[in-house]
Design a protein around this motif. Structure first.
Motif, PDB file in Angstrom:
ATOM      1  N   LEU A  21       9.874  -6.149  45.475  1.00 33.66           N
ATOM      2  CA  LEU A  21       9.469  -5.165  44.472  1.00 33.66           C
ATOM      3  C   LEU A  21       9.067  -5.931  43.222  1.00 33.66           C
ATOM      4  N   THR A  22       8.066  -5.433  42.521  1.00 37.34           N
ATOM      5  CA  THR A  22       7.649  -6.104  41.288  1.00 37.34           C
ATOM      6  C   THR A  22       7.722  -5.109  40.132  1.00 37.34           C
ATOM      7  N   PRO A  23       7.994  -5.607  38.903  1.00 39.40           N
ATOM      8  CA  PRO A  23       8.217  -4.699  37.777  1.00 39.40           C
ATOM      9  C   PRO A  23       7.007  -3.821  37.456  1.00 39.40           C
ATOM     10  N   ASP A  24       5.819  -4.235  37.867  1.00 44.89           N
ATOM     11  CA  ASP A  24       4.649  -3.397  37.562  1.00 44.89           C
ATOM     12  C   ASP A  24       4.535  -2.199  38.514  1.00 44.89           C
ATOM     13  N   GLN A  25       5.261  -2.211  39.616  1.00 46.41           N
ATOM     14  CA  GLN A  25       5.161  -1.105  40.564  1.00 46.41           C
ATOM     15  C   GLN A  25       5.821   0.149  40.002  1.00 46.41           C
ATOM     16  N   LYS A  26       5.183   1.280  40.257  1.00 52.80           N
ATOM     17  CA  LYS A  26       5.777   2.552  39.831  1.00 52.80           C
ATOM     18  C   LYS A  26       6.663   3.060  40.970  1.00 52.80           C
ATOM     19  N   SER A  38      20.991   8.305  41.328  1.00 54.78           N
ATOM     20  CA  SER A  38      21.276   7.764  39.990  1.00 54.78           C
ATOM     21  C   SER A  38      21.765   6.313  40.088  1.00 54.78           C
ATOM     22  N   ALA A  39      22.498   6.015  41.165  1.00 55.00           N
ATOM     23  CA  ALA A  39      22.962   4.631  41.347  1.00 55.00           C
ATOM     24  C   ALA A  39      21.774   3.718  41.628  1.00 55.00           C
ATOM     25  N   PHE A  40      20.839   4.199  42.427  1.00 50.12           N
ATOM     26  CA  PHE A  40      19.652   3.405  42.731  1.00 50.12           C
ATOM     27  C   PHE A  40      18.818   3.191  41.459  1.00 50.12           C
ATOM     28  N   TRP A  41      18.706   4.219  40.656  1.00 49.39           N
ATOM     29  CA  TRP A  41      17.966   4.152  39.378  1.00 49.39           C
ATOM     30  C   TRP A  41      18.606   3.088  38.470  1.00 49.39           C
ATOM     31  N   ARG A  42      19.939   3.129  38.352  1.00 56.78           N
ATOM     32  CA  ARG A  42      20.654   2.133  37.530  1.00 56.78           C
ATOM     33  C   ARG A  42      20.402   0.723  38.050  1.00 56.78           C
ATOM     34  N   ALA A  43      20.439   0.591  39.388  1.00 56.34           N
ATOM     35  CA  ALA A  43      20.248  -0.740  39.988  1.00 56.34           C
ATOM     36  C   ALA A  43      18.839  -1.259  39.675  1.00 56.34           C
ATOM     37  N   LEU A  44      17.860  -0.381  39.709  1.00 53.27           N
ATOM     38  CA  LEU A  44      16.488  -0.803  39.402  1.00 53.27           C
ATOM     39  C   LEU A  44      16.384  -1.232  37.932  1.00 53.27           C
ATOM     40  N   GLN A  45      17.006  -0.433  37.059  1.00 55.05           N
ATOM     41  CA  GLN A  45      16.976  -0.776  35.626  1.00 55.05           C
ATOM     42  C   GLN A  45      17.636  -2.125  35.388  1.00 55.05           C
ATOM     43  N   GLN A  46      18.795  -2.329  36.042  1.00 55.13           N
ATOM     44  CA  GLN A  46      19.512  -3.604  35.860  1.00 55.13           C
ATOM     45  C   GLN A  46      18.680  -4.788  36.328  1.00 55.13           C
ATOM     46  N   HIS A 234      30.767   2.410  48.166  1.00 50.88           N
ATOM     47  CA  HIS A 234      30.521   2.698  46.755  1.00 50.88           C
ATOM     48  C   HIS A 234      29.009   2.749  46.516  1.00 50.88           C
ATOM     49  N   VAL A 235      28.581   3.691  45.657  1.00 47.51           N
ATOM     50  CA  VAL A 235      27.133   3.876  45.464  1.00 47.51           C
ATOM     51  C   VAL A 235      26.434   2.659  44.857  1.00 47.51           C
ATOM     52  N   ASP A 236      27.173   1.834  44.099  1.00 46.97           N
ATOM     53  CA  ASP A 236      26.516   0.633  43.567  1.00 46.97           C
ATOM     54  C   ASP A 236      26.173  -0.318  44.713  1.00 46.97           C
ATOM     55  N   ASP A 237      27.048  -0.361  45.729  1.00 50.18           N
ATOM     56  CA  ASP A 237      26.724  -1.160  46.914  1.00 50.18           C
ATOM     57  C   ASP A 237      25.574  -0.518  47.688  1.00 50.18           C
ATOM     58  N   LEU A 238      25.585   0.815  47.786  1.00 50.10           N
ATOM     59  CA  LEU A 238      24.451   1.479  48.453  1.00 50.10           C
ATOM     60  C   LEU A 238      23.146   1.102  47.751  1.00 50.10           C
ATOM     61  N   VAL A 243      17.721  -1.552  47.643  1.00 51.96           N
ATOM     62  CA  VAL A 243      16.759  -2.524  47.100  1.00 51.96           C
ATOM     63  C   VAL A 243      16.482  -3.591  48.168  1.00 51.96           C
ATOM     64  N   PHE A 244      17.570  -4.055  48.784  1.00 51.65           N
ATOM     65  CA  PHE A 244      17.446  -5.090  49.816  1.00 51.65           C
ATOM     66  C   PHE A 244      16.551  -4.608  50.967  1.00 51.65           C
ATOM     67  N   LEU A 245      16.787  -3.377  51.421  1.00 47.66           N
ATOM     68  CA  LEU A 245      16.017  -2.859  52.564  1.00 47.66           C
ATOM     69  C   LEU A 245      14.543  -2.689  52.211  1.00 47.66           C
ATOM     70  N   LEU A 246      14.277  -2.210  51.000  1.00 47.35           N
ATOM     71  CA  LEU A 246      12.870  -2.053  50.594  1.00 47.35           C
ATOM     72  C   LEU A 246      12.162  -3.410  50.606  1.00 47.35           C
TER      73      LEU A 246
END
Ligand code: NAP
Length: 342
Positions: A21-26, A38-46, A234-238, A243-246
């Motif tokens: 994944l690259t930061p320019d991707q929407k 929401s956990a996935f959103w947080r992980a992307l932001q982090q 735990h959702v943070d692990d999910l 991210v890993f699977l994508l």
């Protein structure tokens, strides 16, 4: 406790891909305010991804096909994660099967049709471990799909999710798009639902022990014998797994996401009671049904690709209880908490 599953065969590793994944991707996270989304959103932001899109259901009802098409057509995301769904515990699934089937079918069909039509290059569909047969061999491998009858209390939900997997596979086959499906085990964590009728077992127990501590109750009764074994992620692990699977997974086959470790309901209850600091007696109401004796996913395929969870159950419960006590005024409880009526 069980031991970790053995590594996968070399055939499983052939699905490994590199699609960083690259930061320019929407990235559009459908269901971005839910537990998983929401956990996935947080992980992307982090990880520094700032080009994120989401819409609450009050603004965009994904059951509405025209509205969903308009939204995706206007946003044109590069990546879509389907974490929007009508989700609930046994009671809600058993009471409202018509909505669990119809809402989920409509949400996922609309989103995946829109993704295909408006050029979404990568999509991850979130299913659930309830897609597998009630009496599947344990731990449950991906190959158990459609090999037996489903658990009747959530078959409507499961059939909708199985249709979603087939939609991913059909889009891949017909249009050649690298869309994938992931099947998480039971999830918990910040943002969970603590409502009495709609919640899953882990948040339900956090709430009950918290209430018992507030009211000074010396006994908490738990449905069933306490012996069934369940797995919790735990959702943070999910989120880290998604991210890993994508970035690394590309196959029509759904992939299990879990810890590979299960605990009895009694062990779970004892862990939560200890974290909450409630010291009363646990009673088990054996007149209530236990459900399946064991439900554990075979996660050897995911582990073989190189991903592993990082949080133990105890650490995960501690972080969830911390979040719960800090967010009592906004936490999802429709029926009011003892001592804190809504
Ligand atoms: N929770 C688990 O233990 C678990 C286990 C395995 C798999 N999963 C899967 O993970 C996915 C997400 O589950 P979750 O636990 O995160 O559920 P959740 O917390 O209930 O969140 C569901 C999300 O879907 C959105 N949504 C529901 N109906 C909608 C509609 N008609 N239009 C637009 N948005 C809608 C909600 O939006 P608003 O908040 O804006 O209303 C919410 O953000 C589901 O596919 C589920 O099957 C969950």
């Amino acid at each position: 406790m069980t031991t970790m599953p053995s590594p996968p065969s070399s055939a499983d590793l052939s699905v490994q891909t590199d699609r960083r994944l690259t930061p320019d991707q929407k990235i559009y996270v459908a269901g971005h305010r839910g537990l998983a989304g929401s956990a996935f959103w947080r992980a992307l932001q982090q990880r520094g991804f700032g080009n994120l899109v989401g819409a609450p259901s009050a603004e965009l009802d994904l059951r509405d096909r025209a509205a969903t098409m308009d939204f995706v057509s206007a946003q044109r995301p590069d990546v879509m994660v389907v974490a929007a769904a009508k989700v609930g515990g046994i009671l809600a699934n058993d009471r409202y099967p018509a909505e669990f089937l119809s809402d989920n079918l409509r949400i996922q069909v609309n989103l995946m049709d829109a993704a295909r039509e408006f050029g979404v290059g990568r999509l991850l569909f979130l299913g659930s471990s309830c897609i597998y047969p009630k009496f599947a061999e344990q731990p449950i491998a991906e190959s158990a799909l459609l090999t037996g009858a489903l658990e009747p209390t959530n078959d409507a939900y499961a059939i909708a999710k199985i249709a979603g997997i087939l939609q991913v596979q059909s889009i891949r086959k017909q249009y050649g798009l690298p869309y994938i499906s992931a099947m998480p085990t039971n999830l918990y964590g910040p943002g969970d639902n603590f409502d009495a009728t709609n919640s899953h077992v882990l948040p339900a127990l956090i709430r009950r022990f918290h209430e018992a501590r507030l009211t000074g109750a010396d006994q908490v009764t738990i449905w069933g014998s306490g012996t069934p074994r369940r797995e919790f992620l735990h959702v943070d692990d999910l989120a880290s797994a998604l991210v890993f699977l994508l970035e690394h997974y590309d196959s029509p086959e759904p992939i299990n996401v879990g810890t590979g470790i299960d605990v009895t309901i009694r062990e779970l209850a004892e862990t939560i009671a200890d974290v909450v600091g409630w010291e009363g007696r646990l009673a088990f109401d054996t007149s209530k049904p236990d459900g399946t004796p064991r439900k554990l996913l075979d996660v050897s395929r995911l582990r073989g690709l190189g991903w592993a969870p990082s949080l133990s159950l105890r650490d995960g419960v501690e972080s969830t209880y911390r979040w719960f006590t800090r967010n009592l005024d906004t936490v999802r409880i429709e029926d009011g908490l003892v001592g804190l009526p809504r």
